[in-house]
Design a protein around this motif. Structure first.
Motif, PDB file in Angstrom:
ATOM      1  N   ASP A   1     -39.993  -6.459 -70.892  1.00 26.85           N
ATOM      2  CA  ASP A   1     -40.765  -6.937 -69.714  1.00 26.85           C
ATOM      3  C   ASP A   1     -40.506  -8.041 -68.972  1.00 26.85           C
ATOM      4  OD1 ASP A   1     -42.259  -4.750 -70.608  1.00 26.85           O
ATOM      5  OD2 ASP A   1     -43.865  -5.814 -71.614  1.00 26.85           O
ATOM      6  N   TYR A   2     -39.437  -8.854 -69.470  1.00 24.79           N
ATOM      7  CA  TYR A   2     -39.031 -10.129 -69.027  1.00 24.79           C
ATOM      8  C   TYR A   2     -37.800  -9.665 -68.083  1.00 24.79           C
ATOM      9  CZ  TYR A   2     -42.714 -13.099 -71.157  1.00 24.79           C
ATOM     10  OH  TYR A   2     -43.855 -13.567 -71.652  1.00 24.79           O
ATOM     11  N   GLN A   3     -37.444  -8.619 -68.121  1.00 21.62           N
ATOM     12  CA  GLN A   3     -36.195  -8.139 -67.677  1.00 21.62           C
ATOM     13  C   GLN A   3     -36.139  -7.481 -66.470  1.00 21.62           C
ATOM     14  OE1 GLN A   3     -33.717  -6.381 -70.909  1.00 21.62           O
ATOM     15  NE2 GLN A   3     -34.121  -8.025 -71.943  1.00 21.62           N
ATOM     16  N   THR A   4     -37.149  -7.854 -65.497  1.00 21.02           N
ATOM     17  CA  THR A   4     -37.235  -7.342 -64.129  1.00 21.02           C
ATOM     18  C   THR A   4     -37.231  -8.428 -63.196  1.00 21.02           C
ATOM     19  OG1 THR A   4     -39.801  -7.998 -64.120  1.00 21.02           O
ATOM     20  CG2 THR A   4     -39.119  -6.026 -65.294  1.00 21.02           C
ATOM     21  N   GLU A   5     -36.837  -7.738 -61.880  1.00 17.43           N
ATOM     22  CA  GLU A   5     -36.858  -8.626 -60.655  1.00 17.43           C
ATOM     23  C   GLU A   5     -37.880  -9.402 -60.351  1.00 17.43           C
ATOM     24  OE1 GLU A   5     -33.840  -8.884 -58.910  1.00 17.43           O
ATOM     25  OE2 GLU A   5     -32.995  -7.711 -60.114  1.00 17.43           O
ATOM     26  N   VAL A   6     -39.089  -9.128 -60.644  1.00 20.17           N
ATOM     27  CA  VAL A   6     -40.368  -9.862 -60.545  1.00 20.17           C
ATOM     28  C   VAL A   6     -40.181 -11.037 -61.467  1.00 20.17           C
ATOM     29  CG1 VAL A   6     -42.789  -9.952 -60.728  1.00 20.17           C
ATOM     30  CG2 VAL A   6     -41.671  -7.831 -59.839  1.00 20.17           C
ATOM     31  N   ILE A   7     -39.901 -10.923 -62.595  1.00 23.95           N
ATOM     32  CA  ILE A   7     -39.807 -12.002 -63.529  1.00 23.95           C
ATOM     33  C   ILE A   7     -38.451 -12.819 -63.107  1.00 23.95           C
ATOM     34  CG2 ILE A   7     -39.405 -12.900 -65.902  1.00 23.95           C
ATOM     35  CD1 ILE A   7     -42.339 -11.721 -65.424  1.00 23.95           C
ATOM     36  N   TYR A   8     -37.400 -12.305 -62.930  1.00 22.37           N
ATOM     37  CA  TYR A   8     -36.286 -12.929 -62.383  1.00 22.37           C
ATOM     38  C   TYR A   8     -36.707 -13.826 -61.174  1.00 22.37           C
ATOM     39  CZ  TYR A   8     -33.512  -9.984 -65.542  1.00 22.37           C
ATOM     40  OH  TYR A   8     -32.987  -9.365 -66.504  1.00 22.37           O
ATOM     41  N   SER A   9     -37.459 -13.502 -60.483  1.00 24.07           N
ATOM     42  CA  SER A   9     -37.794 -14.292 -58.950  1.00 24.07           C
ATOM     43  C   SER A   9     -38.635 -15.293 -59.528  1.00 24.07           C
ATOM     44  CB  SER A   9     -38.304 -13.251 -58.087  1.00 24.07           C
ATOM     45  OG  SER A   9     -39.807 -13.029 -58.477  1.00 24.07           O
TER      46      SER A   9
ATOM     47  N   ALA B   1     -36.008 -11.614 -75.535  1.00 21.78           N
ATOM     48  CA  ALA B   1     -37.106 -11.065 -76.529  1.00 21.78           C
ATOM     49  C   ALA B   1     -38.080  -9.908 -76.132  1.00 21.78           C
ATOM     50  CB  ALA B   1     -37.806 -12.320 -77.044  1.00 21.78           C
ATOM     51  N   ASN B   2     -38.362  -9.896 -74.726  1.00 19.91           N
ATOM     52  CA  ASN B   2     -39.227  -9.026 -74.293  1.00 19.91           C
ATOM     53  C   ASN B   2     -38.549  -7.992 -73.075  1.00 19.91           C
ATOM     54  OD1 ASN B   2     -41.395  -7.995 -73.120  1.00 19.91           O
ATOM     55  ND2 ASN B   2     -42.943  -9.780 -73.421  1.00 19.91           N
TER      56      ASN B   2
ATOM     57  N   PRO C   1     -42.631 -18.268 -70.558  1.00 22.80           N
ATOM     58  CA  PRO C   1     -41.624 -18.990 -70.023  1.00 22.80           C
ATOM     59  C   PRO C   1     -41.814 -20.563 -70.471  1.00 22.80           C
ATOM     60  CG  PRO C   1     -43.049 -18.780 -68.299  1.00 22.80           C
ATOM     61  CD  PRO C   1     -43.897 -17.781 -69.457  1.00 22.80           C
ATOM     62  N   ILE C   2     -40.807 -21.303 -70.567  1.00 26.01           N
ATOM     63  CA  ILE C   2     -40.754 -22.708 -70.786  1.00 26.01           C
ATOM     64  C   ILE C   2     -40.259 -23.415 -69.535  1.00 26.01           C
ATOM     65  CG2 ILE C   2     -40.501 -22.481 -73.330  1.00 26.01           C
ATOM     66  CD1 ILE C   2     -37.494 -23.296 -72.814  1.00 26.01           C
TER      67      ILE C   2
END
Length: 182
Positions: A161-169, A158-159, A131-132
């Motif tokens: 693995d970044y398209q999950t509820e955990v990452i969105y949170s 780009a990944n 992330p930035i």
């Protein structure tokens, strides 16, 4: 007849801070040694990072304004988000670059928004393709009404693995504080 020597008045603290900030921006952030502290921000403070051992301005707190953030290595990527329409270009400083620059170490990052909403981001997310801390979207500064002035954005497209509820949170907007913890 000799001329009297003019006495010099000592510059005020704001003048000294402005000179330090200008020197910081002209020389670039790479010129600071790990044991040197950041200058005081010349502009409005956008981000306060606490729990920082090195390069803090005292009491393990680092305060950064927009110019200080923009002086750090810039990261840009294009991605869509679940909160915006289409693909946008996000510009900011990589979370890993920011934490490395500040000398921050820990296992977790507590990110806090202007309204005191908090999320925990594992320190392990602060990687090269991670992330930035975005301050621009499509070239324009992020405004409070548009999730600014700072937003933690992952390169979602780009990944997978970044398209999950955990990452969105973890994608906190209106970011204004980071607390680095063990």
């Amino acid at each position: 007849m000799p001329q009297p020597i003019a006495s010099r008045a000592r510059p005020s603290r704001p003048v000294l801070q402005a000179i330090a900030a200008i020197a910081f921006f002209l020389a670039g952030p790479a010129t600071l040694r790990a044991d040197e502290v950041l200058p005081e921000p010349a502009g409005a403070v956008l981000l306060t990072v606490s729990g920082v051992a090195a390069r803090s301005a005292g009491e393990d707190v680092a305060k950064l304004d927009l110019a200080m953030l923009e002086a750090l290595p810039v990261t840009r990527f294009r991605t869509s988000t679940i909160w915006t329409e289409g693909v946008s270009e996000f510009t900011g400083v990589a979370l890993g670059d920011l934490l490395t620059y500040l000398g921050a170490e820990g296992t977790r990052i507590e990110a806090v928004a202007l309204n005191d909403y908090k999320v925990t981001i594992p320190f392990s997310d602060a990687v090269k393709e991670g992330p930035i801390v975005a301050y621009r979207v499509d070239g324009a500064l992020l405004k409070r009404r548009e999730k600014g002035p700072l937003w933690v954005v992952y390169p979602y497209d780009a990944n997978p693995d970044y398209q999950t509820e955990v990452i969105y949170s973890r994608s906190i907007w209106q970011l204004d504080r980071i607390v680095v913890g063990e």
